[in-house]
Write a protein that holds these residues in place. Structure first.
Motif, PDB file in Angstrom:
ATOM      1  N   VAL A 129       0.860  -1.179   0.000  1.00  0.00           N
ATOM      2  CA  VAL A 129       0.000   0.000   0.000  1.00  0.00           C
ATOM      3  C   VAL A 129       0.904   1.239   0.000  1.00  0.00           C
ATOM      4  O   VAL A 129       2.118   1.126   0.162  1.00  0.00           O
ATOM      5  CB  VAL A 129      -0.928  -0.005   1.229  1.00  0.00           C
ATOM      6  N   PRO A 130       0.341   2.440  -0.198  1.00  0.00           N
ATOM      7  CA  PRO A 130       1.173   3.646  -0.132  1.00  0.00           C
ATOM      8  C   PRO A 130       1.926   3.757   1.194  1.00  0.00           C
ATOM      9  O   PRO A 130       1.538   3.167   2.211  1.00  0.00           O
ATOM     10  CB  PRO A 130       0.157   4.778  -0.298  1.00  0.00           C
ATOM     11  N   GLU A 131       2.995   4.536   1.197  1.00  0.00           N
ATOM     12  CA  GLU A 131       3.871   4.638   2.364  1.00  0.00           C
ATOM     13  C   GLU A 131       3.161   5.203   3.587  1.00  0.00           C
ATOM     14  O   GLU A 131       3.431   4.796   4.723  1.00  0.00           O
ATOM     15  CB  GLU A 131       5.081   5.512   2.023  1.00  0.00           C
ATOM     16  N   LYS A 132       2.223   6.153   3.357  1.00  0.00           N
ATOM     17  CA  LYS A 132       1.541   6.785   4.486  1.00  0.00           C
ATOM     18  C   LYS A 132       0.029   6.799   4.270  1.00  0.00           C
ATOM     19  O   LYS A 132      -0.579   7.856   4.059  1.00  0.00           O
ATOM     20  CB  LYS A 132       2.064   8.209   4.688  1.00  0.00           C
ATOM     21  N   PRO A 133      -0.621   5.634   4.333  1.00  0.00           N
ATOM     22  CA  PRO A 133      -2.080   5.618   4.185  1.00  0.00           C
ATOM     23  C   PRO A 133      -2.743   6.311   5.374  1.00  0.00           C
ATOM     24  O   PRO A 133      -2.200   6.323   6.478  1.00  0.00           O
ATOM     25  CB  PRO A 133      -2.409   4.122   4.163  1.00  0.00           C
ATOM     26  N   VAL A 134      -3.919   6.880   5.121  1.00  0.00           N
ATOM     27  CA  VAL A 134      -4.653   7.540   6.206  1.00  0.00           C
ATOM     28  C   VAL A 134      -5.279   6.496   7.121  1.00  0.00           C
ATOM     29  O   VAL A 134      -5.085   6.521   8.342  1.00  0.00           O
ATOM     30  CB  VAL A 134      -5.731   8.484   5.631  1.00  0.00           C
ATOM     31  N   ALA A 135      -6.041   5.571   6.553  1.00  0.00           N
ATOM     32  CA  ALA A 135      -6.663   4.491   7.342  1.00  0.00           C
ATOM     33  C   ALA A 135      -7.111   3.399   6.377  1.00  0.00           C
ATOM     34  O   ALA A 135      -8.001   3.623   5.549  1.00  0.00           O
ATOM     35  CB  ALA A 135      -7.849   5.008   8.146  1.00  0.00           C
ATOM     36  N   LEU A 136      -6.499   2.232   6.500  1.00  0.00           N
ATOM     37  CA  LEU A 136      -6.801   1.128   5.594  1.00  0.00           C
ATOM     38  C   LEU A 136      -8.033   0.347   6.064  1.00  0.00           C
ATOM     39  O   LEU A 136      -8.375   0.366   7.248  1.00  0.00           O
ATOM     40  CB  LEU A 136      -5.622   0.163   5.507  1.00  0.00           C
ATOM     41  N   ILE A 137      -8.650  -0.350   5.104  1.00  0.00           N
ATOM     42  CA  ILE A 137      -9.761  -1.239   5.431  1.00  0.00           C
ATOM     43  C   ILE A 137      -9.669  -2.484   4.554  1.00  0.00           C
ATOM     44  O   ILE A 137      -9.367  -2.396   3.353  1.00  0.00           O
ATOM     45  CB  ILE A 137     -11.126  -0.537   5.227  1.00  0.00           C
ATOM     46  N   GLU A 138      -9.868  -3.646   5.177  1.00  0.00           N
ATOM     47  CA  GLU A 138      -9.984  -4.887   4.412  1.00  0.00           C
ATOM     48  C   GLU A 138     -11.420  -5.002   3.921  1.00  0.00           C
ATOM     49  O   GLU A 138     -12.361  -4.556   4.599  1.00  0.00           O
ATOM     50  CB  GLU A 138      -9.608  -6.098   5.276  1.00  0.00           C
TER      51      GLU A 138
END
Length: 297
Positions: A129-138
């Motif tokens: 994923v990008p280096e600095k995601p805000v908030a991931l979700i599966e």
């Protein structure tokens, strides 16, 4: 009739199998050439004709299900890379205040481009994923598989399952950034179920951090959980010539319900996401990596 199909590479050659791997039980594999499965499904009237043709005519070998030289492939992925991974948003009934009304005019949900077919990751591979995601979700989802013939007509093959990992936090900051939010690797199961899209799919997500369970929860993603009919969504997408290119394979993700993000959990770098589609007895398990270089398939 075999209800499952998968493709794999073994010692540099392409094979197809008709069963799910089971620890301790050998796999029967049938040698095929590139593009053969696509052509077989386009020409056949039923999936069983494809199975019968390959079992009758192809050379068979037997290998251990855990053989390290065995590598699974995204379902029917063309060597040319002519495949598209895309999907629909906000498709579950739980996200609407009213139930769908039978016979009401179809209004398509939002659609997104997720990537090319070669971007799909197999179980066990790392999801970057990008280096600095805000908030991931599966997002555990049903994925329909179609192959287009030489005139661009789509032929339904079957369905599999995926994890549409994305940055929901970025989307919530600005819905117009949703195309960026989707630029996270997607895990796709290599096993295609040869039948009508499923009405009932249930399972459980487990997220591990440092070897311990950090979050878990159940999910459903079959037709009974969706506000829209699966075939209506797919049929609408195929009104667009861009997805009807000759020879193209389409993997169509049909949306997910609320998940760990909505429970206040935040996926971290190095977390392992395991999705057990228990109703269909298959699973996806992948480690998440922030940043890094994408793998080349």
């Amino acid at each position: 009739m075999s209800s499952i199909l998968f493709e794999c590479l073994y010692r540099g050659e392409r094979y197809v199998g008709f069963d799910k791997p089971d620890a301790g039980r050998p796999l029967e594999l049938y040698q095929v050439c590139a593009g053969q499965l696509q052509a077989e499904f386009i020409a056949a009237d039923t999936p069983q004709q494809v199975v019968d043709s390959i079992v009758t005519h192809a050379e068979k070998i037997t290998v251990g299900s855990g053989d390290p030289e065995l590598r699974y492939l995204p379902p029917l992925l063309p060597e040319s890379g002519n495949a598209l991974l895309s999907g629909f948003m906000r498709t579950h009934k739980s996200k609407y205040e009213t139930e769908p009304v039978e016979g009401e005019p179809f209004v398509a949900p939002n659609w997104f481009f997720k990537g090319f077919g070669s971007w799909a990751k197999m179980p066990g591979e790392t999801l970057i994923v990008p280096e600095k995601p805000v908030a991931l979700i599966e997002e555990p989802e049903v994925a329909l598989v179609y192959v287009n013939d030489d005139e661009g007509n789509p032929h339904y093959v079957g369905y599999t399952f995926g994890n549409d990992l994305c940055d929901i936090g970025l989307h919530r900051e600005n819905p117009g950034w949703n195309p960026y939010c989707k630029l996270c690797d997607t895990s796709l199961a290599p096993w295609v179920f040869l039948g009508e899209p499923p009405q009932s799919v249930t399972g459980r997500v487990t997220i591990e951090r440092d070897g311990a369970t950090a979050w878990e929860g159940k999910f459903s993603c079959g037709g009974d959980s969706l506000y829209y009919k699966m075939r209506d969504m797919a049929d609408h997408l195929f009104t667009y010539p861009a997805v009807r290119r000759p020879g193209m394979v389409n993997y169509i993700l049909l949306g997910a319900d609320e998940a760990s993000f909505h429970d206040g959990f935040r996926i971290g770098d190095g977390d392992r996401i395991s999705i057990d589609f228990s109703s269909h007895k298959i699973g996806l398990s992948n480690v998440v990596q922030f940043g890094g270089r994408p793998s080349v398939r």
